[in-house]
Design a protein around this motif. Sequence first.
Motif, short mmCIF file in Angstrom:
data_model
loop_
_atom_site.label_atom_id
_atom_site.label_comp_id
_atom_site.label_asym_id
_atom_site.label_seq_id
_atom_site.Cartn_x
_atom_site.Cartn_y
_atom_site.Cartn_z
N GLN A 16 -9.41 -5.26 5.93
CA GLN A 16 -9.45 -4.37 4.84
C GLN A 16 -10.09 -2.89 5.31
O GLN A 16 -10.73 -2.77 6.23
N ASP A 41 -9.39 0.64 -0.04
CA ASP A 41 -8.97 -0.20 -1.32
C ASP A 41 -7.74 -1.00 -0.79
O ASP A 41 -7.16 -1.47 -1.93
N HIS A 42 -7.59 -1.13 0.34
CA HIS A 42 -6.36 -2.15 0.75
C HIS A 42 -6.52 -3.13 1.54
O HIS A 42 -7.57 -2.98 2.67
N CYS A 71 0.79 -4.83 2.89
CA CYS A 71 -0.36 -4.01 2.29
C CYS A 71 -0.59 -4.21 0.83
O CYS A 71 0.55 -4.42 0.15
N ILE A 72 -1.74 -5.03 0.39
CA ILE A 72 -1.88 -5.30 -0.82
C ILE A 72 -3.32 -4.42 -1.35
O ILE A 72 -4.18 -3.95 -0.62
N GLU A 73 -3.33 -4.30 -2.49
CA GLU A 73 -4.71 -3.50 -3.16
C GLU A 73 -5.57 -4.69 -3.55
O GLU A 73 -5.68 -5.65 -3.87
N THR A 81 -6.36 -5.17 -7.48
CA THR A 81 -5.47 -6.05 -8.13
C THR A 81 -4.77 -7.30 -7.56
O THR A 81 -3.87 -7.87 -8.18
N LYS A 134 -2.00 -6.46 -5.92
CA LYS A 134 -0.49 -5.85 -6.16
C LYS A 134 0.16 -5.60 -4.76
O LYS A 134 -0.71 -4.92 -3.98
N THR A 135 1.16 -5.82 -4.33
CA THR A 135 1.88 -5.42 -2.91
C THR A 135 1.97 -3.76 -3.12
O THR A 135 2.80 -3.43 -4.14
N LYS A 136 1.68 -3.06 -2.11
CA LYS A 136 1.90 -1.75 -2.07
C LYS A 136 3.33 -1.64 -1.12
O LYS A 136 4.25 -0.86 -1.48
N PRO A 158 -1.76 3.07 2.71
CA PRO A 158 -1.05 2.35 1.48
C PRO A 158 0.56 2.95 1.52
O PRO A 158 1.03 2.48 0.62
#
Length: 205
Positions: free
Chosen positions: A104, A107-108, A119-121, A124, A126-128, A162
Amino acid sequence: HPASYGSPRIETLLGEPVILVPLADGLGGHSFADGRELWHFPWANGAQVNAAQPVVVADDSLVFGCGYGVGTVRLDFKRSGETWTVTQQWHTSRFFPKFNDYVQLGDHIYGLSDGTLTCIEVATGKTKWKSGRYGYGQLLLVDETLLILSESGRVVLVPATPTRPDELSSFQALNSDDITWNHPVLVRGKLLVRNGIEAACYEID
């Protein structure tokens, strides 16, 4: 609970040291003081392999994932006296850290999802972005750079951002035909890498 391939580790949740134990049927949390089970979150797959380490992302929350088509979850924790409650905040079926630990930064989260750098958030799931295939290698976070030891024994440096990144540099660290699933180690300017056949040490500037 049946055992799996992940090692126990000590982390702090809700101000208390907790032993996190990846198990074949999920993730367990045990009291560091007396070993009793505080909670268990069921997270199983057909192979019964939970091998990647969970990552604590807040005092009351962690991210835990696996491969085999199951994916990754963020878990939130609450405590009332001696009773712990675990709640699933989100689940993504687009991030599969089969036995490859992830990291980490801010925020990712960054890791190898079935061999693809992803990379994910944290907030959430969600995939970046997904970019670059490195096989079932391992990676380290060095300041704001990902140091990846690929399955083929190549060391690659990629910015932890990100925004979809480009590789900064790379070199072939291990020359044998053996697969490289081992963690790299970086200590005092020395990078140590190995697989089942050879090992090497590189000086890193």
